[in-house]
Write a protein that holds these residues in place. Structure first.
Motif, PDB file in Angstrom:
ATOM      1  N   THR A  53       6.164 -28.068  -3.274  1.00  0.00           N
ATOM      2  CA  THR A  53       7.278 -27.203  -3.618  1.00  0.00           C
ATOM      3  C   THR A  53       6.756 -25.783  -3.843  1.00  0.00           C
ATOM      4  OG1 THR A  53       9.174 -26.903  -5.096  1.00  0.00           O
ATOM      5  CG2 THR A  53       7.143 -27.639  -6.109  1.00  0.00           C
ATOM      6  N   VAL A  54       7.648 -24.829  -3.721  1.00  0.00           N
ATOM      7  CA  VAL A  54       7.357 -23.435  -4.051  1.00  0.00           C
ATOM      8  C   VAL A  54       8.507 -22.983  -4.932  1.00  0.00           C
ATOM      9  CG1 VAL A  54       7.027 -21.099  -3.170  1.00  0.00           C
ATOM     10  CG2 VAL A  54       6.141 -23.036  -1.865  1.00  0.00           C
ATOM     11  N   SER A  55       8.198 -22.684  -6.199  1.00  0.00           N
ATOM     12  CA  SER A  55       9.279 -22.374  -7.134  1.00  0.00           C
ATOM     13  C   SER A  55       9.787 -20.947  -7.005  1.00  0.00           C
ATOM     14  CB  SER A  55       8.828 -22.618  -8.571  1.00  0.00           C
ATOM     15  OG  SER A  55       7.779 -21.735  -8.929  1.00  0.00           O
ATOM     16  N   ASN A  56       8.905 -20.024  -6.619  1.00  0.00           N
ATOM     17  CA  ASN A  56       9.307 -18.623  -6.539  1.00  0.00           C
ATOM     18  C   ASN A  56       8.429 -17.917  -5.509  1.00  0.00           C
ATOM     19  OD1 ASN A  56      10.729 -16.289  -7.238  1.00  0.00           O
ATOM     20  ND2 ASN A  56       9.200 -15.701  -8.734  1.00  0.00           N
ATOM     21  N   THR A  57       9.016 -16.980  -4.808  1.00  0.00           N
ATOM     22  CA  THR A  57       8.245 -16.167  -3.869  1.00  0.00           C
ATOM     23  C   THR A  57       8.706 -14.720  -3.999  1.00  0.00           C
ATOM     24  OG1 THR A  57       9.810 -16.472  -2.057  1.00  0.00           O
ATOM     25  CG2 THR A  57       7.998 -18.032  -2.178  1.00  0.00           C
ATOM     26  N   SER A  58       7.807 -13.819  -3.672  1.00  0.00           N
ATOM     27  CA  SER A  58       8.200 -12.421  -3.594  1.00  0.00           C
ATOM     28  C   SER A  58       7.368 -11.742  -2.522  1.00  0.00           C
ATOM     29  CB  SER A  58       8.032 -11.717  -4.942  1.00  0.00           C
ATOM     30  OG  SER A  58       6.676 -11.703  -5.332  1.00  0.00           O
ATOM     31  N   LEU A  59       8.040 -10.947  -1.721  1.00  0.00           N
ATOM     32  CA  LEU A  59       7.409 -10.214  -0.632  1.00  0.00           C
ATOM     33  C   LEU A  59       7.448  -8.734  -0.981  1.00  0.00           C
ATOM     34  CD1 LEU A  59       6.250 -10.189   2.275  1.00  0.00           C
ATOM     35  CD2 LEU A  59       8.608 -10.002   3.083  1.00  0.00           C
ATOM     36  N   THR A  60       6.284  -8.099  -1.002  1.00  0.00           N
ATOM     37  CA  THR A  60       6.213  -6.674  -1.324  1.00  0.00           C
ATOM     38  C   THR A  60       5.292  -5.970  -0.346  1.00  0.00           C
ATOM     39  OG1 THR A  60       4.386  -7.013  -2.860  1.00  0.00           O
ATOM     40  CG2 THR A  60       6.598  -7.036  -3.795  1.00  0.00           C
ATOM     41  N   GLY A  61       5.351  -4.674  -0.368  1.00  0.00           N
ATOM     42  CA  GLY A  61       4.430  -3.876   0.428  1.00  0.00           C
ATOM     43  C   GLY A  61       4.622  -3.980   1.921  1.00  0.00           C
ATOM     44  N   VAL A  62       5.833  -4.248   2.375  1.00  0.00           N
ATOM     45  CA  VAL A  62       6.092  -4.372   3.809  1.00  0.00           C
ATOM     46  C   VAL A  62       5.890  -3.012   4.463  1.00  0.00           C
ATOM     47  CG1 VAL A  62       7.818  -4.929   5.544  1.00  0.00           C
ATOM     48  CG2 VAL A  62       7.713  -6.256   3.437  1.00  0.00           C
ATOM     49  N   GLY A  63       5.071  -2.970   5.483  1.00  0.00           N
ATOM     50  CA  GLY A  63       4.815  -1.699   6.144  1.00  0.00           C
ATOM     51  C   GLY A  63       4.357  -1.874   7.575  1.00  0.00           C
ATOM     52  N   ILE A  64       4.411  -0.808   8.300  1.00  0.00           N
ATOM     53  CA  ILE A  64       3.962  -0.817   9.686  1.00  0.00           C
ATOM     54  C   ILE A  64       2.523  -0.346   9.720  1.00  0.00           C
ATOM     55  CG2 ILE A  64       4.291   0.219  11.969  1.00  0.00           C
ATOM     56  CD1 ILE A  64       7.250   0.438  11.316  1.00  0.00           C
ATOM     57  N   GLY A  66      -1.871  -1.049   9.680  1.00  0.00           N
ATOM     58  CA  GLY A  66      -2.830  -1.603   8.736  1.00  0.00           C
ATOM     59  C   GLY A  66      -3.134  -3.055   9.043  1.00  0.00           C
ATOM     60  N   PRO A  67      -4.120  -3.615   8.363  1.00  0.00           N
ATOM     61  CA  PRO A  67      -4.512  -4.996   8.670  1.00  0.00           C
ATOM     62  C   PRO A  67      -3.503  -6.044   8.199  1.00  0.00           C
ATOM     63  CG  PRO A  67      -5.811  -4.145   6.845  1.00  0.00           C
ATOM     64  CD  PRO A  67      -4.993  -2.996   7.361  1.00  0.00           C
ATOM     65  N   PHE A  68      -2.719  -5.736   7.163  1.00  0.00           N
ATOM     66  CA  PHE A  68      -1.726  -6.677   6.657  1.00  0.00           C
ATOM     67  C   PHE A  68      -0.344  -6.038   6.693  1.00  0.00           C
ATOM     68  CE2 PHE A  68      -5.687  -7.885   4.550  1.00  0.00           C
ATOM     69  CZ  PHE A  68      -5.769  -9.206   4.970  1.00  0.00           C
ATOM     70  N   ARG A  69       0.679  -6.870   6.915  1.00  0.00           N
ATOM     71  CA  ARG A  69       2.049  -6.370   7.013  1.00  0.00           C
ATOM     72  C   ARG A  69       2.815  -6.490   5.702  1.00  0.00           C
ATOM     73  NH1 ARG A  69      -0.225  -4.481  10.714  1.00  0.00           N
ATOM     74  NH2 ARG A  69       0.275  -4.792  12.889  1.00  0.00           N
ATOM     75  N   GLY A  70       2.238  -7.187   4.730  1.00  0.00           N
ATOM     76  CA  GLY A  70       2.894  -7.323   3.440  1.00  0.00           C
ATOM     77  C   GLY A  70       2.124  -8.268   2.549  1.00  0.00           C
ATOM     78  N   LEU A  71       2.508  -8.308   1.273  1.00  0.00           N
ATOM     79  CA  LEU A  71       1.894  -9.189   0.302  1.00  0.00           C
ATOM     80  C   LEU A  71       2.945 -10.215  -0.113  1.00  0.00           C
ATOM     81  CD1 LEU A  71      -0.470  -8.334  -2.512  1.00  0.00           C
ATOM     82  CD2 LEU A  71       1.584  -9.636  -3.069  1.00  0.00           C
ATOM     83  N   LEU A  72       2.590 -11.493   0.010  1.00  0.00           N
ATOM     84  CA  LEU A  72       3.515 -12.569  -0.321  1.00  0.00           C
ATOM     85  C   LEU A  72       2.953 -13.365  -1.482  1.00  0.00           C
ATOM     86  CD1 LEU A  72       6.112 -14.149   0.378  1.00  0.00           C
ATOM     87  CD2 LEU A  72       4.700 -15.567   1.885  1.00  0.00           C
ATOM     88  N   ARG A  73       3.693 -13.369  -2.595  1.00  0.00           N
ATOM     89  CA  ARG A  73       3.299 -14.182  -3.744  1.00  0.00           C
ATOM     90  C   ARG A  73       4.046 -15.501  -3.674  1.00  0.00           C
ATOM     91  NH1 ARG A  73       0.996 -14.499  -8.622  1.00  0.00           N
ATOM     92  NH2 ARG A  73       2.034 -15.847 -10.116  1.00  0.00           N
TER      93      ARG A  73
END
Length: 119
Positions: A53-64, A66-73
């Motif tokens: 299960t995954v109780s909570n998620t948050s996606l931040t830092g979405v951008g064009i 760079g090596p990563f497109r966002g941070l997913l908790r």
């Protein structure tokens, strides 16, 4: 004394209305955001499969760019460090083998569910 704020004004005589900057988003920006959202949903599916299960998620830092497109908790059940590390390794291996997540790389923070976090 009232509870409602006064009507906002844009200037001394309201001659120059306030305009938000930024304007229209480009097609590429919209496409990028949709691809990041799809990738984050795919990562959530993988996490649900691996952790149960995954109780909570948050996606931040979405951008064009760079090596990563966002941070997913991802907040997942935590029953012990050894089991968590084993599941986290399985999750990262599955993420690494996924075609969508290879094209849209995300940075993951996998932590315990808030109710299970140690103060």
């Amino acid at each position: 004394m009232g509870f409602l704020p006064a009507r906002p004004t844009s200037g001394p005589d309201d001659q120059n209305p306030i305009e938000l900057s930024g304007g229209e988003r480009s097609v590429d920006e919209d496409r990028e955001e949709r691809s990041v959202e799809a990738a984050s949903e795919r990562a959530r599916e993988i996490a649900r499969h691996v952790f149960g299960t995954v109780s909570n998620t948050s996606l931040t830092g979405v951008g064009i760019g760079g090596p990563f497109r966002g941070l997913l908790r991802l907040d997942v059940p935590f029953t012990g460090l050894d089991l968590h590390r084993e599941r986290e390794a399985r999750f990262l291996a599955a993420v690494g083998a996924d075609d969508l997540l290879a094209r849209v790389p995300l940075l993951f923070v996998v932590g315990p569910e808030p109710s299970e976090a140690v103060p």
